[in-house]
Design a protein around this motif. Structure first.
Motif, PDB file in Angstrom:
ATOM      1  N   HIS A 342       0.834  -1.197   0.000  1.00 33.88           N
ATOM      2  CA  HIS A 342       0.000   0.000   0.000  1.00 33.88           C
ATOM      3  C   HIS A 342       0.873   1.253   0.000  1.00 33.88           C
ATOM      4  CE1 HIS A 342       1.122  -0.087   4.207  1.00 33.88           C
ATOM      5  NE2 HIS A 342       0.575   1.097   4.393  1.00 33.88           N
ATOM      6  N   GLY A 343       0.217   2.418   0.015  1.00 28.44           N
ATOM      7  CA  GLY A 343       0.974   3.662  -0.007  1.00 28.44           C
ATOM      8  C   GLY A 343       1.764   3.781  -1.297  1.00 28.44           C
ATOM      9  N   PRO A 344       2.994   4.292  -1.239  1.00 30.82           N
ATOM     10  CA  PRO A 344       3.790   4.442  -2.463  1.00 30.82           C
ATOM     11  C   PRO A 344       4.192   3.114  -3.076  1.00 30.82           C
ATOM     12  CG  PRO A 344       5.133   4.903  -0.538  1.00 30.82           C
ATOM     13  CD  PRO A 344       3.717   4.761  -0.043  1.00 30.82           C
ATOM     14  N   TYR A 345       4.091   2.016  -2.296  1.00 31.65           N
ATOM     15  CA  TYR A 345       4.423   0.703  -2.844  1.00 31.65           C
ATOM     16  C   TYR A 345       3.330   0.197  -3.781  1.00 31.65           C
ATOM     17  CZ  TYR A 345       8.160   0.819   0.489  1.00 31.65           C
ATOM     18  OH  TYR A 345       9.285   1.195   1.175  1.00 31.65           O
ATOM     19  N   ARG A 346       2.233   0.922  -3.869  1.00 29.57           N
ATOM     20  CA  ARG A 346       1.218   0.609  -4.860  1.00 29.57           C
ATOM     21  C   ARG A 346       1.589   1.212  -6.206  1.00 29.57           C
ATOM     22  NH1 ARG A 346      -3.925  -1.309  -4.232  1.00 29.57           N
ATOM     23  NH2 ARG A 346      -5.448  -0.785  -5.850  1.00 29.57           N
ATOM     24  N   TRP A 347       2.542   2.141  -6.190  1.00 25.70           N
ATOM     25  CA  TRP A 347       2.941   2.820  -7.424  1.00 25.70           C
ATOM     26  C   TRP A 347       4.325   2.382  -7.903  1.00 25.70           C
ATOM     27  CZ3 TRP A 347      -1.504   4.746  -8.582  1.00 25.70           C
ATOM     28  CH2 TRP A 347      -2.351   5.205  -7.573  1.00 25.70           C
ATOM     29  N   THR A 348       5.180   1.991  -6.991  1.00 32.76           N
ATOM     30  CA  THR A 348       6.518   1.544  -7.361  1.00 32.76           C
ATOM     31  C   THR A 348       7.032   0.579  -6.307  1.00 32.76           C
ATOM     32  OG1 THR A 348       8.833   2.218  -7.551  1.00 32.76           O
ATOM     33  CG2 THR A 348       7.398   3.668  -6.315  1.00 32.76           C
ATOM     34  N   ARG A 349       7.795  -0.400  -6.701  1.00 34.09           N
ATOM     35  CA  ARG A 349       8.295  -1.380  -5.751  1.00 34.09           C
ATOM     36  C   ARG A 349       9.422  -0.824  -4.887  1.00 34.09           C
ATOM     37  NH1 ARG A 349       7.991  -4.871 -10.237  1.00 34.09           N
ATOM     38  NH2 ARG A 349      10.235  -5.147 -10.327  1.00 34.09           N
ATOM     39  N   HIS A 350      10.044   0.255  -5.332  1.00 37.81           N
ATOM     40  CA  HIS A 350      11.169   0.822  -4.573  1.00 37.81           C
ATOM     41  C   HIS A 350      11.040   2.347  -4.506  1.00 37.81           C
ATOM     42  CE1 HIS A 350      13.114  -3.080  -4.493  1.00 37.81           C
ATOM     43  NE2 HIS A 350      12.825  -3.192  -5.771  1.00 37.81           N
ATOM     44  N   PRO A 351       9.976   2.842  -3.880  1.00 36.29           N
ATOM     45  CA  PRO A 351       9.763   4.296  -3.854  1.00 36.29           C
ATOM     46  C   PRO A 351      10.855   5.053  -3.120  1.00 36.29           C
ATOM     47  CG  PRO A 351       8.270   3.181  -2.331  1.00 36.29           C
ATOM     48  CD  PRO A 351       8.918   2.120  -3.148  1.00 36.29           C
ATOM     49  N   ALA A 352      11.402   4.472  -2.057  1.00 33.97           N
ATOM     50  CA  ALA A 352      12.438   5.172  -1.289  1.00 33.97           C
ATOM     51  C   ALA A 352      13.707   5.337  -2.115  1.00 33.97           C
ATOM     52  CB  ALA A 352      12.738   4.418   0.002  1.00 33.97           C
ATOM     53  N   TYR A 353      14.141   4.272  -2.771  1.00 34.62           N
ATOM     54  CA  TYR A 353      15.357   4.346  -3.572  1.00 34.62           C
ATOM     55  C   TYR A 353      15.196   5.287  -4.754  1.00 34.62           C
ATOM     56  CZ  TYR A 353      16.848   0.170  -0.991  1.00 34.62           C
ATOM     57  OH  TYR A 353      17.202  -0.722  -0.020  1.00 34.62           O
ATOM     58  N   LEU A 354      14.039   5.216  -5.403  1.00 33.81           N
ATOM     59  CA  LEU A 354      13.797   6.073  -6.554  1.00 33.81           C
ATOM     60  C   LEU A 354      13.774   7.544  -6.153  1.00 33.81           C
ATOM     61  CD1 LEU A 354      13.050   6.533  -9.494  1.00 33.81           C
ATOM     62  CD2 LEU A 354      10.665   6.061  -8.909  1.00 33.81           C
ATOM     63  N   SER A 355      12.993   7.874  -5.123  1.00 31.87           N
ATOM     64  CA  SER A 355      12.882   9.280  -4.705  1.00 31.87           C
ATOM     65  C   SER A 355      14.193   9.793  -4.134  1.00 31.87           C
ATOM     66  CB  SER A 355      11.756   9.427  -3.678  1.00 31.87           C
ATOM     67  OG  SER A 355      11.981   8.604  -2.542  1.00 31.87           O
ATOM     68  N   LYS A 356      14.916   8.960  -3.399  1.00 32.70           N
ATOM     69  CA  LYS A 356      16.190   9.387  -2.814  1.00 32.70           C
ATOM     70  C   LYS A 356      17.208   9.742  -3.892  1.00 32.70           C
ATOM     71  CE  LYS A 356      17.973   7.118   0.689  1.00 32.70           C
ATOM     72  NZ  LYS A 356      18.685   6.090   1.523  1.00 32.70           N
ATOM     73  N   ASN A 357      17.314   8.900  -4.892  1.00 25.82           N
ATOM     74  CA  ASN A 357      18.292   9.159  -5.943  1.00 25.82           C
ATOM     75  C   ASN A 357      17.913  10.361  -6.800  1.00 25.82           C
ATOM     76  OD1 ASN A 357      20.629   6.959  -6.345  1.00 25.82           O
ATOM     77  ND2 ASN A 357      18.858   5.984  -5.378  1.00 25.82           N
ATOM     78  N   LEU A 358      16.636  10.503  -7.109  1.00 32.11           N
ATOM     79  CA  LEU A 358      16.212  11.694  -7.837  1.00 32.11           C
ATOM     80  C   LEU A 358      16.467  12.956  -7.022  1.00 32.11           C
ATOM     81  CD1 LEU A 358      12.853  10.481  -9.448  1.00 32.11           C
ATOM     82  CD2 LEU A 358      15.021  10.977 -10.606  1.00 32.11           C
ATOM     83  N   PHE A 359      16.262  12.875  -5.723  1.00 30.97           N
ATOM     84  CA  PHE A 359      16.541  14.020  -4.842  1.00 30.97           C
ATOM     85  C   PHE A 359      18.008  14.424  -4.935  1.00 30.97           C
ATOM     86  CE2 PHE A 359      17.953  15.904  -0.889  1.00 30.97           C
ATOM     87  CZ  PHE A 359      16.958  16.819  -0.584  1.00 30.97           C
ATOM     88  N   TRP A 360      18.900  13.438  -4.901  1.00 29.87           N
ATOM     89  CA  TRP A 360      20.330  13.757  -4.976  1.00 29.87           C
ATOM     90  C   TRP A 360      20.674  14.436  -6.293  1.00 29.87           C
ATOM     91  CZ3 TRP A 360      21.779   8.272  -2.944  1.00 29.87           C
ATOM     92  CH2 TRP A 360      21.706   8.260  -1.549  1.00 29.87           C
ATOM     93  N   TRP A 361      20.146  13.926  -7.380  1.00 26.89           N
ATOM     94  CA  TRP A 361      20.454  14.518  -8.689  1.00 26.89           C
ATOM     95  C   TRP A 361      19.941  15.951  -8.783  1.00 26.89           C
ATOM     96  CZ3 TRP A 361      23.612  12.864 -12.498  1.00 26.89           C
ATOM     97  CH2 TRP A 361      24.024  11.533 -12.460  1.00 26.89           C
ATOM     98  N   LEU A 362      18.747  16.209  -8.227  1.00 26.65           N
ATOM     99  CA  LEU A 362      18.163  17.537  -8.343  1.00 26.65           C
ATOM    100  C   LEU A 362      18.704  18.523  -7.313  1.00 26.65           C
ATOM    101  CD1 LEU A 362      14.397  16.755  -9.070  1.00 26.65           C
ATOM    102  CD2 LEU A 362      16.231  17.318 -10.679  1.00 26.65           C
ATOM    103  N   SER A 363      19.134  18.054  -6.158  1.00 25.48           N
ATOM    104  CA  SER A 363      19.629  18.973  -5.132  1.00 25.48           C
ATOM    105  C   SER A 363      21.107  19.308  -5.320  1.00 25.48           C
ATOM    106  CB  SER A 363      19.403  18.384  -3.733  1.00 25.48           C
ATOM    107  OG  SER A 363      20.145  17.181  -3.566  1.00 25.48           O
ATOM    108  N   VAL A 364      21.915  18.304  -5.668  1.00 25.34           N
ATOM    109  CA  VAL A 364      23.354  18.531  -5.848  1.00 25.34           C
ATOM    110  C   VAL A 364      23.650  19.085  -7.240  1.00 25.34           C
ATOM    111  CG1 VAL A 364      25.620  17.408  -5.860  1.00 25.34           C
ATOM    112  CG2 VAL A 364      23.911  16.737  -4.171  1.00 25.34           C
ATOM    113  N   MET A 365      22.875  18.639  -8.229  1.00 24.67           N
ATOM    114  CA  MET A 365      23.059  19.071  -9.620  1.00 24.67           C
ATOM    115  C   MET A 365      24.514  18.914 -10.062  1.00 24.67           C
ATOM    116  SD  MET A 365      20.588  22.453  -9.442  1.00 24.67           S
ATOM    117  CE  MET A 365      20.496  22.692 -11.214  1.00 24.67           C
TER     118      MET A 365
END
Length: 444
Positions: A342-365
């Motif tokens: 349930h929650g974000p696991y209904r949309w992706t099997r690895h929501p934490a890893y996906l969001s964390k890595n995208l955060f790094w790319w967008l914040s550190v640039m």
């Protein structure tokens, strides 16, 4: 995961998503308790380490525990391995089993204490406070474990678990020979708890203090201040839920560890993401921050971009925190404690890893450099790319572990059929002509 698969925005009701081991209410109850305590602590300036631990253990943990028992009635689930209809064995028989189990449990705790005492990093920085907490908890835990184990062993359908097997090995002689693999399973499970609980306790106070330290007008100063404030709160939520997750791994809550990842690759992939083995930290071999600046510097003077970029970072952090909240009492690396769907696991099997890595790319640039040197750009992008690849590898090892459970295989298959991202990746594969569109099934 065919990297990070997600379900469609409107899943087919004819094929509902497999049921989650945790309900929405558990996480919401923990959030409500944590929010109430945070407001009180902020009002009265309680930003000390004890206040931070109280936030996780009591304010967040107790509401989740009560919801689990009183509303979800998790203690009645067959997966607990407990039969409450009546004692399954006599007090004498149960006591004989409990003595062996307590020997294994206490020997395990002794080995953990030796590890903490030997590893020097546990006596520096935030870890020193975690060690103080463990020191205060030793005697109460030893005393409480006796009635708890004796009581529970009378109702467990099979009380001869990993602790019992290790106790057999410790006592030897008449205790018998433990089943093959049981001791390894036991030690891996407690190794996860020992390593990650100490880490969570070491960072929880600082995360809580960072939130309490904000003043009323600070978040309203501008988009950067508001984004940083919200991100700070979301990280506190993540840490609080994770901390209580490592504490309450017990059968009556159905939150026990079914299995710890038996694959060495899984342990390597996870441990290199955490101190003291972390490779991505400042000065580490995968440090991708050299010659970079935070996102707000690059957009300084452009209010619209500051609001947009800050909003994206808050959204990604919210998904990251939500992924932890969804676990309720069960968050843990490298373990199987029930399948979350349930929650974000209904949309992706690895929501934490996906969001964390995208955060790094967008914040550190990393594709921008303060030095103006293209070599720094290439180097930082390469290092962050390797970091993201490590998380992909980590996700695959977790899926390899969980694929042993038919519930996870059903969830994986459902996501493959209903996953927007998976279908997009399959289409991309067909277009590129580099292979079959089929996903590769193989989480923690």
């Amino acid at each position: 995961m065919e990297s990070y698969a997600s379900s469609s925005a409107r899943p087919d009701r004819a094929e509902p998503c497999p049921r989650s081991a945790v309900s929405h209410g558990v996480g919401l109850a923990g959030l409500a308790g944590l929010a109430l305590w945070t407001v009180l602590a902020w009002r009265y300036g309680m930003d000390g380490p004890h206040a931070g631990i109280f936030a996780s253990v009591v304010a967040c943990g107790v509401p989740m525990l009560l919801w689990s028992l009183l509303v979800d009635r998790v203690h009645r689930r067959p997966s607990t391995g407990i039969d409450w209809s009546g004692p399954r064995r006599s007090a004498r028989e149960g006591f004989d089993i409990s003595v062996v189990k307590l020997a294994g449990l206490w020997a395990t705790w002794g080995a953990i204490a030796l590890f903490y005492g030997t590893a020097r990093w546990y006596w520096d920085g935030g870890y020193s406070y975690a060690m103080q907490l463990f020191g205060w908890a030793v005697v109460p835990l030893l005393l409480a474990s006796i009635p708890y184990v004796i009581w529970l062993d009378r109702y467990l359908i099979e009380p001869r678990d990993g602790a019992y097997a290790f106790g057999q090995w410790v006592i030897g002689g008449a205790a018998g020979k433990p089943p093959e693999g049981a001791i390894g399973d036991h030690l891996r499970a407690w190794g996860v708890k020992a390593f990650f609980l100490a880490f969570m306790l070491s960072i929880t106070p600082a995360n809580f203090a960072n939130v309490i330290g904000w003043r009323t007008g600070d978040p309203l100063a501008g988009p950067v201040e508001l984004a940083n404030f919200l991100i700070t709160i979301l990280f506190m939520i993540d840490v609080s839920f994770a901390t209580i997750g490592y504490m309450l791994t017990c059968k009556p809550l159905d939150a026990h560890i079914r299995s710890a990842n038996p694959h060495m690759a899984g342990w390597i992939a996870a441990l290199i993401c955490y101190p003291p083995f972390v490779l991505m930290g400042n000065g580490g071999p995968l440090d991708y921050h050299r010659g970079t600046a935070e996102w707000d510097m690059w957009f300084a003077g452009n209010a619209a971009m500051l609001w947009i970029w800050g909003g994206l970072l808050v959204l990604l952090t919210a998904v990251y925190a939500w992924a932890t909240v969804a676990f309720g009492l069960r968050f843990s690396n490298l373990t199987h404690r029930g399948i979350i769907t349930h929650g974000p696991y209904r949309w992706t099997r690895h929501p934490a890893y996906l969001s964390k890595n995208l955060f790094w790319w967008l914040s550190v640039m990393p594709f921008l450099s303060t030095t103006g040197n293209w070599v720094d750009v290439v180097r930082n992008c390469t290092l962050l790319g390797i970091t993201s690849a490590i998380y992909y590898w980590r996700a695959r090892t977790e899926e390899q572990h969980l694929s042993e459970d038919p519930d996870y295989r059903a969830y994986h298959a459902w996501m493959e059929r209903r996953g927007v991202v998976t279908r997009a990746l399959a289409a991309l594969t067909r277009w590129s002509g580099r292979g079959s569109p089929a996903a590769h099934p193989e989480r923690g």
